[in-house]
Design a protein around this motif. Structure first.
Motif: not given
Length: 317
Positions: A100-106, A208-215, A256-267
């Protein structure tokens, strides 16, 4: 039935309990299957209701270099090496690239937030363990995200991007007719890790779907390298993806801290077929010629093609 009545009726449904879902009680599948048509209609009406204020997701959300390389390869498959050049190999069968383009993730995250807030029932992915914040993405799944614009984007990702990339890097030709997908979120207080496992897939793309400043801290992913017996550790960054063979063992450390959001796709193949015995077995049987079709003897044009076989209804979970 009016549009508002469809949405209201869907939003008024009482979801099965977490315990019933974890126990795979028959009433859970009965709930999703008996309400499938209503929920699909509700997602259509949700898009109509929000047509002026929500994103229509499309491939412009993706990394510009990846977009160009993919476009060029579809026009001329002999240019596929430019796609491969974007992916860094961590260990055999595991690659990393900006997806993903980090500038378009938001923009996309705002769309996903609107999905979460839609109040339309959605089924969480309970496979290895229940992830409370995830959503099923593929029509083969109960309670999936049936918004038509999202489904068009999802199919584009699978057909135009993931499948040819997996064929190019992982030699999955013949085991990639069928698709599966879900979102997942890791949090320190719940759903914080995932024990070592392999996937029921020929190929897995984890984005990974985290924003650049979403540590976040922790949540590293370990991959086991069969060739050396060593474990290689990597950390997700905003918009980056890992693509790997499903039979590569991996595990997620506790966040440990924050959140991690992901898209997971299978074939995987028809009726959930996946290769057995490692990379050398990745191929398909060509019955007419009585030989094995592998990545070594298919053409670039065959890699850059969409399977003609229909989608089946088999789902891993």
């Amino acid at each position: 039935m009016t549009n508002k009545n469809i949405l209201a009726q869907a939003r008024a449904l009482a979801l099965p309990s977490r315990e019933a879902s974890l126990n795979r009680e028959a009433s859970v599948s009965q709930f999703w299957n008996s309400n499938r048509d209503l929920l699909e209609e509700a997602w259509v009406e949700w898009e109509i209701e929000n047509k002026d204020n929500i994103l229509i997701p499309d491939e412009t959300l993706l990394d510009p270099r990846l977009q160009k390389a993919i476009k060029d390869a579809w026009e001329n498959p002999e240019k596929e090496s430019a796609v491969a050049d974007l992916w860094e190999e961590i260990i055999p069968g595991v690659y990393v690239a900006q997806f993903f383009n980090p500038e378009r993730l938001a923009d996309f995250r705002n769309y996903l937030e609107a999905v979460v807030n839609s109040q339309i029932p959605k089924r969480a992915p309970y496979g290895i363990q229940l992830n409370r914040y995830g959503i099923m993405l593929d029509p083969r799944s109960e309670g999936y995200l049936a918004a038509p614009n999202f489904q068009a984007f999802y199919n584009d990702i699978m057909d135009r991007y993931m499948r040819p990339i997996a064929r190019l890097l992982l030699c999955t030709y013949g085991y990639d007719n069928q698709t599966f997908g879900f979102s997942i979120q890791y949090n320190p207080d719940k759903d914080k890790d995932l024990h070592a496992h392999t996937d029921a897939s020929a190929a897995t793309l984890n984005i990974n779907m985290n924003l650049p400043d979403e540590a976040f801290t922790g949540s590293q992913v370990d991959f086991y390298d069969k060739t050396t017996g060593k474990t290689v550790q990597t950390t997700f960054e905003a918009g980056k993806a890992i693509i790997h063979r499903g039979d590569v063992a991996h595990a997620t450390h506790p966040i440990i801290s924050g959140q991690r959001s992901n898209l997971v796709v299978w074939l995987y193949g028809d009726r959930m077929q996946i290769p057995r015995g490692g990379a050398s077995s990745y191929g398909s049987v060509d019955n007419s010629a009585s030989n094995v079709v592998t990545s070594e003897n298919i053409s670039a044009r065959e890699r850059w093609s969409v399977p003609k076989s229909p989608k089946d209804t088999f789902a891993p979970f």
